[in-house]
Design a protein around this motif. Sequence first.
Motif, PDB file in Angstrom:
ATOM      1  N   UNK A   1       0.506  -1.088  -0.313  1.00 14.74           N
ATOM      2  CA  UNK A   1       0.157   0.021  -0.290  1.00 14.74           C
ATOM      3  C   UNK A   1       1.050   1.454   0.052  1.00 14.74           C
ATOM      4  N   UNK A   2       1.491   1.417   0.943  1.00 13.20           N
ATOM      5  CA  UNK A   2       2.790   2.929   0.965  1.00 13.20           C
ATOM      6  C   UNK A   2       3.583   2.992  -0.558  1.00 13.20           C
TER       7      UNK A   2
ATOM      8  N   UNK B   1       1.482  -0.376   8.133  1.00 17.38           N
ATOM      9  CA  UNK B   1       2.619  -1.099   9.374  1.00 17.38           C
ATOM     10  C   UNK B   1       1.839  -2.668   9.764  1.00 17.38           C
ATOM     11  N   UNK B   2       1.423  -3.109   8.287  1.00 17.43           N
ATOM     12  CA  UNK B   2       0.835  -4.779   8.293  1.00 17.43           C
ATOM     13  C   UNK B   2      -0.147  -4.976   9.947  1.00 17.43           C
ATOM     14  N   UNK B   3      -0.292  -3.672  10.902  1.00 13.38           N
ATOM     15  CA  UNK B   3      -1.327  -4.119  11.679  1.00 13.38           C
ATOM     16  C   UNK B   3      -2.392  -4.076  11.795  1.00 13.38           C
ATOM     17  N   UNK B   4      -3.105  -3.987  10.258  1.00 10.96           N
ATOM     18  CA  UNK B   4      -4.657  -4.302   9.848  1.00 10.96           C
ATOM     19  C   UNK B   4      -4.949  -5.223   9.072  1.00 10.96           C
ATOM     20  N   UNK B   5      -5.773  -6.107   8.916  1.00  6.30           N
ATOM     21  CA  UNK B   5      -6.060  -6.387   7.341  1.00  6.30           C
ATOM     22  C   UNK B   5      -7.472  -6.066   6.798  1.00  6.30           C
ATOM     23  N   UNK B   6      -7.796  -5.830   5.969  1.00  5.70           N
ATOM     24  CA  UNK B   6      -8.561  -5.132   5.762  1.00  5.70           C
ATOM     25  C   UNK B   6      -9.953  -6.002   5.420  1.00  5.70           C
ATOM     26  N   UNK B   7     -10.952  -4.998   5.424  1.00  6.80           N
ATOM     27  CA  UNK B   7     -11.648  -6.255   5.209  1.00  6.80           C
ATOM     28  C   UNK B   7     -12.242  -6.197   3.015  1.00  6.80           C
ATOM     29  N   UNK B   8     -12.588  -7.588   2.681  1.00  6.16           N
ATOM     30  CA  UNK B   8     -12.986  -8.054   1.454  1.00  6.16           C
ATOM     31  C   UNK B   8     -13.281  -6.100   0.459  1.00  6.16           C
ATOM     32  N   UNK B   9     -14.120  -5.705   0.977  1.00  2.00           N
ATOM     33  CA  UNK B   9     -14.320  -4.134   0.397  1.00  2.00           C
ATOM     34  C   UNK B   9     -13.444  -3.050   0.019  1.00  2.00           C
TER      35      UNK B   9
ATOM     36  N   UNK C   1      -4.348  -5.686  -9.479  1.00  2.93           N
ATOM     37  CA  UNK C   1      -5.742  -6.548  -8.598  1.00  2.93           C
ATOM     38  C   UNK C   1      -4.978  -6.603  -6.981  1.00  2.93           C
ATOM     39  N   UNK C   2      -5.442  -7.926  -6.453  1.00  3.84           N
ATOM     40  CA  UNK C   2      -5.454  -7.591  -5.026  1.00  3.84           C
ATOM     41  C   UNK C   2      -4.412  -7.580  -4.843  1.00  3.84           C
ATOM     42  N   UNK C   3      -3.564  -8.970  -5.865  1.00  7.23           N
ATOM     43  CA  UNK C   3      -2.827  -9.792  -5.588  1.00  7.23           C
ATOM     44  C   UNK C   3      -1.896  -8.894  -4.968  1.00  7.23           C
ATOM     45  N   UNK C   4      -1.740  -7.952  -5.992  1.00  9.42           N
ATOM     46  CA  UNK C   4      -0.999  -7.111  -6.758  1.00  9.42           C
ATOM     47  C   UNK C   4      -0.203  -6.102  -5.573  1.00  9.42           C
ATOM     48  N   UNK C   5      -1.721  -5.590  -4.714  1.00  8.95           N
ATOM     49  CA  UNK C   5      -1.177  -4.665  -3.597  1.00  8.95           C
ATOM     50  C   UNK C   5      -0.855  -5.857  -2.178  1.00  8.95           C
ATOM     51  N   UNK C   6      -1.898  -6.767  -2.065  1.00  7.56           N
ATOM     52  CA  UNK C   6      -1.846  -7.742  -0.856  1.00  7.56           C
ATOM     53  C   UNK C   6      -0.403  -9.127  -1.006  1.00  7.56           C
ATOM     54  N   UNK C   7      -0.172  -9.649  -0.161  1.00  9.19           N
ATOM     55  CA  UNK C   7       1.345 -10.666  -0.530  1.00  9.19           C
ATOM     56  C   UNK C   7      -0.011 -11.920   0.722  1.00  9.19           C
ATOM     57  N   UNK C   8      -0.402 -12.891  -0.267  1.00  5.25           N
ATOM     58  CA  UNK C   8      -0.622 -13.465   1.508  1.00  5.25           C
ATOM     59  C   UNK C   8       1.064 -15.239   1.078  1.00  5.25           C
TER      60      UNK C   8
END
Length: 65
Positions: free
Chosen positions: A5-6, A35-43, A55-62
């Motif tokens: 995100x940053x 700071x990766x202290x909070x996981x967002x809702x899917x929305x 894509x969501x995968x570009x922003x969030x790394x599972x």
Amino acid sequence: MKNNIKAFRVKHHYTQDDLAEKLEVSRQTIISLEKERYNPSITLAFKISRLFNCSIEDVFIYEEE
């Protein structure tokens, strides 16, 4: 959850306040996400990916634990 995100925010020249306003969340939410202290809702995850036109995968790394 790890995220980019940053990096996306800086690339688009948004302040934390700008991003919070565009996503209709508080600046504290943006800080916690970065700071990766909070996981967002899917929305919220969809809103973030749409805002950055990726894509969501570009922003969030599972990563499985």
